[in-house]
Design an enzyme around this catalytic site. Structure first.
Site, PDB file in Angstrom:
ATOM      1  N   HIS A  26      -7.635   2.940 -18.714  1.00 23.95           N
ATOM      2  CA  HIS A  26      -8.551   4.096 -18.756  1.00 23.95           C
ATOM      3  C   HIS A  26      -8.424   4.836 -20.087  1.00 23.95           C
ATOM      4  CE1 HIS A  26      -9.578   4.393 -14.309  1.00 23.95           C
ATOM      5  NE2 HIS A  26      -8.736   3.377 -14.389  1.00 23.95           N
ATOM      6  N   ASP A 134     -12.474  11.290 -16.944  1.00 22.73           N
ATOM      7  CA  ASP A 134     -12.308  10.089 -16.140  1.00 22.73           C
ATOM      8  C   ASP A 134     -12.842  10.374 -14.733  1.00 22.73           C
ATOM      9  OD1 ASP A 134     -10.150   7.487 -16.436  1.00 22.73           O
ATOM     10  OD2 ASP A 134     -10.972   7.954 -14.461  1.00 22.73           O
TER      11      ASP A 134
END
Ligand code: UDP
Length: 502
Positions: A26, A134
């Site tokens: 990520h 995110d």
């Protein structure tokens, strides 16, 4: 790196706050994305924790070094790693595949980062134009809204996988489907006919917590300003339209492959490594590749969250042996494989034909080496996109999360890969059916073959690689999507009647 030009009338440049989840898969693409926006004159701040900051410091420093602007286009704001009882060595997230305890503690950080994030927004919101968060931080939608800031979601996956998951979450596809291991589920309303084995999907009956978490994530993302994808339009034909118009009516920008916009391959090769430290094997591996013929080596790596059983390791070693091909095999520190020794199972001939890298490999450099002709991958989206960008066809071996959808895109939609026959959706801590060495060898031989479907896949993969580079160049679709998002944010600034400095 572009100068941080004022937007108009001496207004300060756009300022975007990037807030990545702490796992490498990520963090890496979000850091690359921040570099990309900084290169377009946006001021970018990445909010993260100390070990994570050490893995992206080099790309941020290089971005600032090459800046012709006065001032710093990129910065990292560091908040402490949440107190979940993880030793420093486990905070990078690389050992989660081997320890249930580490895994569960690490996931608690999703919730515990809420407080430092909210504090950061309270202190700095007047100076920020947008938050790229995110998607796992679903609560950041509410936090950003409280400060009147647009939240842009990023889940570090393909648009194809995202659209498939969205369909599964919204239409009850399991209702009319039997419980059999081999039962096939049809996903309606997508640009392609997509059918998936039930055993390869996140099943709400078996994974109620994961299902509930994804419901929260998707609800937060649907209520957000829009969504960013590390992808490019021709890679996912029809999905941008599907996202924006047909079914979902969501704003989406495809701005990738973001790693291609971050300077030279050397610049991006070490990002993700703790304190920028590559494996001691890295340099020798690249020299070893120099001595090999073009497209003669298969690269084998399963990202940062995969752990094979000792039995599966033996079969993988056997498969590499049976394939007769040269190989580079990355074995992550902390994995079961690192504590056994895969170079010594009976009859496993690494001499000359194989090179094992232990620790953090310079994956982007390896994939782009002319000697590499195929990639055995778990289909993590970053790895998949890095292979596409390098023009390398894949042997697909998905295990979990979005990986089975990414496999479908690679094998069935794009025709640049062969599946190894993985059937069970199961995390790194769960049991998988063992794939036999013969099946692994056969898939490698097909992808590396100089004739038949191997040649066709190689040609297709090379063409995709050219298109990937074209997408991020001036006038390319991803370049244009970055510009479009910037224009929308600037227009929004005027419409809400405030400037970036409040
Ligand atoms: N990576 C790397 N060297 C390694 C292991 C991983 O550079 O030794 C990078 C890889 O290039 C990719 C990321 O780590 O950018 C892994 O992300 P992916 O989505 O492929 O898999 P995940 O680890 O999230 O399952």
């Amino acid at each position: 790196m572009a100068a941080m030009a004022p937007t108009k009338d001496g207004e300060p440049p756009l300022h975007i706050l990037f807030f990545p989840f702490l796992l490498p898969g990520h963090l890496i693409p979000m850091a690359d994305m921040a570099v990309l926006f900084a290169a377009r004159g946006v001021r970018c701040t990445v909010l993260t924790t100390p070990v994570q900051a050490s893995t992206i410091r080099s790309v941020v420093d290089r971005a600032n070094d090459s800046s012709s602007a006065a001032g710093t286009p990129m910065s990292i704001s560091v908040v402490p790693f949440p107190d979940v009882g993880l030793p420093m060595a486990a905070q990078s997230g690389r050992d989660l595949a081997t320890s249930r305890d580490y895994h569960d503690r690490f996931l608690q950080t999703v919730e515990l980062l809420r407080e430092p994030f909210c504090r950061f927004l309270s202190d700095h919101h007047a100076d920020i134009d947008a938050v790229v968060s995110d998607s796992l931080f679903h609560w950041s939608a509410h936090a950003a809204a409280e400060h009147g800031l647009p939240r842009i979601a990023f889940l570090a996956t393909s648009m194809f996988a995202r659209a498939c998951t969205d369909t599964v979450l919204r239409s009850n596809v399991f209702e009319s489907c039997s419980d059999d291991h081999g039962a096939v589920v049809s996903l309606p309303g997508l640009p392609h006919r997509v059918e998936q084995r039930r055993s390869q999907m996140m099943d709400p009956a078996k994974r109620p917590h994961e299902w509930a978490m994804f419901q929260l994530i998707h609800a937060a993302d649907r209520s957000s300003y829009g969504e960013l994808f590390n992808s490019f339009r021709v890679l996912e034909p029809g999905y941008a339209e599907h996202y924006r118009a047909t079914q979902l009516r969501r704003r989406a920008w495809l701005v990738g492959p973001v790693a291609l916009a971050s300077g030279s391959l050397e610049d991006v090769a070490s990002r993700g490594a703790v304190a920028g430290a590559l494996s001691p094997d890295a340099a020798v591996c690249l020299r070893w590749l120099d001595a090999k013929q073009a497209s003669s080596v298969v690269y084998v790596s399963f990202g940062t969250m995969t752990n094979f059983s000792p039995e599966q390791m033996r079969e993988l070693a056997r498969g590499l042996d049976l394939s007769g091909k040269n190989f580079v095999w990355v074995i992550a520190k902390g994995s079961t494989a690192a504590s056994s020794d895969p170079s010594t199972p009976d009859g496993f001939p690494t001499a000359n034909r194989g090179y094992i890298v232990r620790g953090w490999a310079p994956q982007v450099l390896i994939l782009n080496h002319p000697a590499v002709g195929g990639f055995v991958t778990h289909c993590g989206w970053n790895s998949t996109l890095e292979a596409v960008s390098a023009g390398v066809p894949m042997v697909t071996w998905p295990r979990y999360a979005d990986q089975f959808y990414n496999e479908k895109l690679v094998v069935e939609v794009l025709g640049v890969g062969v599946g190894v026959g993985a059937e069970d959706y199961a995390s790194c801590l769960e049991t998988h059916r063992v794939i036999a060495g013969e099946a692994i060898a056969e898939s490698i031989r097909r992808v590396m073959g100089e004739e038949g479907d191997g040649a066709a896949m190689r040609k297709e993969a090379k063409e995709l690689g050219v298109m990937a580079r074209g997408a991020v160049e001036k006038g390319g679709s991803s370049y244009d999507d970055v510009g479009q998002l910037m224009e929308e944010l600037i227009a929004r600034r005027s419409s809400v009647g405030c400037t970036a400095d409040g």
